[in-house]
Design an enzyme around this catalytic site. Structure first.
Site, PDB file in Angstrom:
ATOM      1  CG  ASP A   7     -17.546 -20.270   2.034  1.00  0.00           C
ATOM      2  OD1 ASP A   7     -16.606 -19.601   2.497  1.00  0.00           O
ATOM      3  OD2 ASP A   7     -18.522 -19.767   1.447  1.00  0.00           O
ATOM      4  CG  ASP A  63     -18.304 -13.547  -1.523  1.00  0.00           C
ATOM      5  OD1 ASP A  63     -17.298 -14.222  -1.229  1.00  0.00           O
ATOM      6  OD2 ASP A  63     -19.446 -13.795  -1.101  1.00  0.00           O
TER       7      ASP A  63
HETATM    8  C1  GLA Z   1     -19.415 -16.983   0.809  1.00  0.00           C
HETATM    9  C2  GLA Z   1     -18.680 -17.402  -0.461  1.00  0.00           C
HETATM   10  C3  GLA Z   1     -19.605 -17.256  -1.652  1.00  0.00           C
HETATM   11  C4  GLA Z   1     -20.840 -18.113  -1.434  1.00  0.00           C
HETATM   12  C5  GLA Z   1     -21.525 -17.732  -0.129  1.00  0.00           C
HETATM   13  C6  GLA Z   1     -22.658 -18.694   0.227  1.00  0.00           C
HETATM   14  O1  GLA Z   1     -19.728 -15.635   0.808  1.00  0.00           O
HETATM   15  O2  GLA Z   1     -17.521 -16.634  -0.636  1.00  0.00           O
HETATM   16  O3  GLA Z   1     -18.950 -17.633  -2.846  1.00  0.00           O
HETATM   17  O4  GLA Z   1     -20.463 -19.467  -1.418  1.00  0.00           O
HETATM   18  O5  GLA Z   1     -20.610 -17.753   0.959  1.00  0.00           O
HETATM   19  O6  GLA Z   1     -23.227 -18.439   1.469  1.00  0.00           O
END
Ligand code: GLA
Length: 503
Positions: free
Chosen positions: A267, A327
């Site tokens: 990520d 997200d």
């Molecule tokens: C980002 C990702 C999420 C999750 C969070 C965890 O926002 O897009 O899917 O993994 O980080 O901190």
């Protein structure tokens, strides 16, 4: 003497009131612009999270930067007297990221539900970034041979966020088997952010108190016939502010392999504070190489929210799936926005390489059953990864009937690996997906607020001949095409999902 003292008192009082008047006029104690520092909550690994808010003001307009351990975001907003609101640039333009007040020389604000009191930043407050390491020059990382169909499993983030721990994962693995999820194809049990501890003297990343023995946990998950996934970032910190893989890529890949990890979600997060966004490909390539050198087959899931047309280069860094969106949250608007955003990526889906509009929210309680059926249908029609994000230990029968519908799962897992694209007509959106056996999956989604009749025409399906068999996959019954068409009423925010064949 008394008189002198009296004079001194009067003079001091006058000076005091003069200063107060000046301060009131200048707005001292109420100022919003400046560089501010706030301490956040104590994280699961014992570290205290920190935030820097750097603001400029012109009239009522505010602009600047919000820097956390795991992210850096440009912000803009407004100040009205002592009140201020800030939005993330390029983020949700309706919901402020930060809402606060200037109070006695401090900024008191709320961000993501947490309350902060920020004071003028001192050098000791600054978040110091590690030295820049140039990513290696571009080269092709070979396909790892994994994820021939979209990965299926469960991920901890949507429901548990930082509350995930060893026990949750074990009981979830148990439930994967007892609920029938495993038999239906859901194989990966994926731990998202907040498992990380700190690095030891040799630089090895350790788990925090919630995961006392990752290797033992992986062995437990494997003993159930399932696979286990983990999470990190190419930056120094994960989005949640935990230590991540920057400068330790090869070492972390080896650690993950030694624990028995089968899947890595990687990520971007704080990598944005180190690298320029045009470095996405070499940065992701570095971990692609590291995973392949680790000696263990590990599915590689890129998460950089669709930046830099990721779908065009992700396979070249051996990515098996890549997020195409920000997200998801458990709402109709978010779910539909994410699937619409991934429409342009359709040509890039195929065996081993999948566009990922984020994990499932089915069963988390904030959409209707019809809306969750739309969610499952659209993810399947677009060959998206199916990573459940609910509590599968306590699923209702309806949630089970949605997540475990084998005929719908078969659309997602079809070996041809085509990603459907929509054709819009008023409130109805028709998504058509050719399947390996020559049949076609067709979903009509009603985006409107009233039930509406939907007609599926055989001539729109590109079949090899007239319709011989058609099945409604949610009603689980055969339906008849008359004069080359089938019509049914689709409820508001509902879906008609058919599998149609000329054989
Ligand atoms: C980002 C990702 C999420 C999750 C969070 C965890 O926002 O897009 O899917 O993994 O980080 O901190």
């Amino acid at each position: 003497m008394r008189e002198f003292l009296g004079f001194r008192k009067t003079r001091a009082a006058a000076a005091f009131f003069f200063c107060m008047a000046l301060l009131a006029v200048s707005g001292y104690g109420q100022a919003i612009p400046g560089r501010w520092a706030a301490k956040g909550k104590t994280m699961e690994n014992g570290e205290v999270s920190r935030t820097i808010l750097d603001l400029k003001q012109a009239g009522n307009d505010l602009s600047g930067k919000l820097i956390g351990l795991g992210y850096g975001v440009d912000v803009k907003g407004t100040a009205t007297g002592t009140h201020f609101e800030l939005f993330g640039v390029g983020w949700d333009e309706k919901t402020p990221l930060i809402v606060g007040e200037a109070v006695n020389g401090e900024l008191h604000f709320t961000q993501w539900g947490d309350k902060y009191a920020a004071r003028p930043a001192t050098p000791a407050d600054e978040i110091v970034l590690p030295a820049y390491i140039e990513p290696p020059p571009l080269h092709k990382v070979p396909y790892n041979g994994l994820a021939k169909t979209p990965p299926m499993g469960w991920n901890s983030w949507n429901l548990f966020a930082e509350k995930v721990d060893d026990k949750t994962v074990r009981t979830m693995a148990d439930a994967m088997v007892s609920s029938g999820m495993k038999a239906a194809g859901y194989i990966y049990v994926n731990i998202d952010d907040t498992w990380e501890g700190v690095r030891d003297a040799q630089g090895n990343l350790q788990t925090n108190h919630k995961f006392p023995d990752m290797k033992a946990l992986a062995a437990y998950v494997h003993s159930k016939g399932l696979k286990i996934g983990i999470y990190s970032s190419p930056g120094p910190r994960t989005c949640g502010g935990y230590p991540a893989s920057y400068g330790h890529e090869a070492q972390d890949a080896k650690t993950f392999a030694s624990w028995g990890i089968d899947y890595l979600k990687y990520d971007w997060c704080s990598a944005g504070n180190i690298y320029k966004n045009d470095a996405l490909q070499p940065v992701y390539q570095k971990m692609g190489d590291a995973l392949q050198a680790s000696g263990r087959p590990i599915v590689y899931s890129l998460c950089e929210y669709g930046m830099g047309s990721v779908e065009k280069w992700a396979p070249e860094v051996s990515g098996n799936l890549w997020r195409t969106t920000g997200d998801i949250n458990d709402s109709w608007d978010s779910m539909i926005a994410n699937i619409e955003k991934q429409v342009p990526t359709a040509p890039y889906a195929g065996p081993g390489h999948w566009n990922d509009p984020d994990m499932l929210e089915i069963g988390n309680g904030h959409m209707s059953d019809d809306e969750y059926r739309v969610h499952m249908s659209l993810w399947s029609l677009t060959a998206a990864p199916l990573l459940a994000g609910n509590d599968i230990r306590t699923m209702s029968d309806t949630t089970k009937s949605i997540l475990l519908n084998k005929e719908v799962i078969a659309i997602d897992q079809d070996p041809l690996g085509k990603q459907a694209s929509p054709v819009k007509s008023g409130d109805l959106e028709t998504w058509t997906k050719p399947l390996a056996d020559g049949s076609v999956a067709v979903g009509v989604v009603n985006l409107g607020s009233a039930a509406a009749p939907a007609t599926v025409k055989a001539t729109d399906l590109n079949l090899a001949g007239p319709v011989k068999k058609a099945r409604d996959l949610w009603a689980q019954k055969e339906v008849k095409f008359n004069a080359g068409a089938y019509t049914a009423t689709v409820p508001s925010h509902g879906v008609l999902l058919l599998r149609v064949s000329a054989k």
